[in-house]
Design an enzyme around this catalytic site. Structure first.
Site, short mmCIF file in Angstrom:
data_model
loop_
_atom_site.label_atom_id
_atom_site.label_comp_id
_atom_site.label_asym_id
_atom_site.label_seq_id
_atom_site.Cartn_x
_atom_site.Cartn_y
_atom_site.Cartn_z
N LYS A 179 -118.98 38.97 -40.06
CA LYS A 179 -119.79 39.78 -39.15
C LYS A 179 -118.93 40.36 -38.01
CE LYS A 179 -123.24 38.85 -41.81
NZ LYS A 179 -124.14 37.72 -41.79
C1 LIG Z 1 -125.18 36.87 -42.54
C2 LIG Z 1 -126.63 37.10 -42.63
C3 LIG Z 1 -127.60 36.12 -42.34
C4 LIG Z 1 -127.28 34.68 -42.14
O1 LIG Z 1 -126.30 34.37 -41.27
P1 LIG Z 1 -125.45 33.02 -41.43
O2 LIG Z 1 -124.73 32.97 -40.12
O3 LIG Z 1 -124.54 33.19 -42.59
O4 LIG Z 1 -126.39 31.89 -41.59
C5 LIG Z 1 -128.93 36.49 -42.33
N1 LIG Z 1 -129.32 37.73 -42.63
C6 LIG Z 1 -128.44 38.69 -42.95
C7 LIG Z 1 -128.95 40.06 -43.26
C8 LIG Z 1 -127.08 38.40 -42.98
O5 LIG Z 1 -126.21 39.36 -43.34
#
Ligand SMILES: *Cc1c(COP(=O)(O)O)cnc(C)c1O
Length: 418
Positions: free
Chosen positions: A216
């Site tokens: 991210k």
């Molecule tokens: C990455 C992601 C999540 C979850 O995040 P984590 O930190 O991996 O638990 C939820 N929704 C979307 C759309 C994502 O891309």
């Protein structure tokens, strides 16, 4: 002997091209120093860095409150808890997302109900939300009741797919019309703007959930944040992330009973540590830089692939700033001799770590088994998924790698066109 040698290190050396991953974190000496400083301090877990990180995050997105959690999934779960969604409650969301968006409802006993996407930007289609409400729900004593299951519709969870904000004005307008809450899954959208407001400022929502997983925009290793402008949900989420334990009882207790505390709700250990938050603070300072790099890579892809007829490129409307978490192209399969899977395999062979975002959630075995979903239920999401390929995009990506990806994709599409 010689034959065997070829499968050893020399075979790796002979590989013509370096592998480019689809995403990668960017950690520098400042980040490392920030973490080391915490490791040498008196606090490893809930200490001063958590509050500092939350203040900085809230300020960055223009929200009153930010609550740090152990993952983006925990953030979504906390949001669902904060709004008191539970058994007998429905929430509308998109199938074009990571499963966690829908799973968070199931954790609390609530039910995700999918609405198909708009084909152009792959975000939830407000027209289909209205259609769903009108066909499946009817007003009973001021709430919307599903006429088959009896469930009450409580919320909408849009996802800012790839970093492009969903149509929040339309979502908010529908939510207001039917007294629904709005939770943004903003995991792709740190740094995005919608009609001049940063995503996370909750200009059109009640809560916004972020992830700081390494792919991210910024990372804390694992981590998540929920932002909101309302005090009550923020308070509930702080209790939720700490086993449901309230601090009020301890504060009321006399000096001799400082051991006293109360568990008021069923919570989890979803805390984010000072170690993580120190990294988050350091990463947050680099966010503007990361965003600039992401957007310049996206611009290069858009420029170099713009005239390839067999490729549909992502676009951002004029009403928003795209955060470019993902660069998702879609193949015009009717113009190609190869399908998406073959296209993907050819990219892999050439050292390009593409990906697919996403397999629509309703098609995962668990969702099919539990809710009876089948192919054909959400045709726009399924068509988009079948044609989608995510190209590498991350702030540390070298210019020559961007050029190599663009060139490879371009040549492959042109040479496979009918
Ligand atoms: C990455 C992601 C999540 C979850 O995040 P984590 O930190 O991996 O638990 C939820 N929704 C979307 C759309 C994502 O891309």
């Amino acid at each position: 002997m010689r034959k065997h040698k070829l499968t050893g290190p020399s075979a790796v050396e002979e590989r013509p091209t370096r592998f480019i991953p689809y995403g990668r974190h960017e950690i520098d000496d400042e980040d490392i120093a920030a973490v080391v400083e915490v490791l040498r301090s008196d606090w490893l877990t809930t200490g001063p860095k958590v509050a500092e990180y939350e203040r900085a995050f809230a300020a960055r997105v223009g929200a009153k409150y930010a609550v740090a959690l152990s993952s983006g999934t925990a953030a979504l779960h906390a949001a669902v808890f904060a709004l008191k969604l539970g058994p007998g409650d429905d929430a509308l969301t998109t199938p074009m997302t990571f499963a966690a968006t829908a799973n968070c409802l199931l954790y609390q006993g609530a039910t995700p109900v999918f609405c198909d996407i708009r084909s152009d930007d792959m975000t939830i289609d407000p027209a289909k939300i209205v259609q769903k409400i009108e066909s499946d729900y009817r007003p009973v004593h001021g709430s919307l009741r599903n006429h088959r299951t009896g469930n009450v519709l409580r919320a909408i969870i849009p996802v800012h797919y790839a970093g492009r904000p969903a149509d929040m004005a339309a979502v908010r307008e529908i939510a207001d019309r039917y007294s629904l809450a709005v939770i943004e899954d903003a995991a792709h959208a740190l740094g995005a703007q919608y009609r001049g407001s940063p995503v996370g400022g909750c200009s059109h929502s009640d809560l916004a959930c972020f992830s700081t997983h390494p792919v991210k925009h910024i990372t804390t290793g694992e981590g998540g944040v929920v932002t909101t402008n309302e005090a009550e949900p923020a308070r509930r989420m702080r209790i939720f992330r700490n086993h449901g334990i309230t601090t009020e009882a301890r504060e009321r207790a006399s000096q001799e009973r400082r051991w006293h505390y109360e568990m008021a709700d069923l919570g989890y250990n979803y805390r984010l540590s000072d170690i993580h938050c120190a990294l988050g603070l350091s990463q947050l300072r680099k966010l503007p830089d990361f965003l600039k790099k992401r957007s310049s890579i996206a611009d290069k892809y858009l420029e170099k692939l713009g005239d390839v007829a067999a490729i549909m490129l992502p676009r951002c409307g004029t009403d928003c700033v795209h955060a470019w978490h993902l660069f998702v192209i879609r193949l015009r399969l009717e113009m190609l001799r190869i399908n998406r899977d073959e296209f993907f395999a050819r990219l892999c062979e050439r050292g390009i770590g593409a990906n697919v975002h996403y397999i629509p959630v309703h098609l995962h075995p668990y969702y099919r088994r539990r809710f009876g979903y089948a192919p054909g239920d959400f045709p726009a999401a399924e068509a988009a998924s079948a044609a989608a390929i995510t190209l590498p995009l991350f702030p540390g990506m070298a210019d020559e790698d961007v050029a190599r990806v663009a060139e490879t994709v371009r040549n492959l599409a042109l040479s496979s066109s009918t």
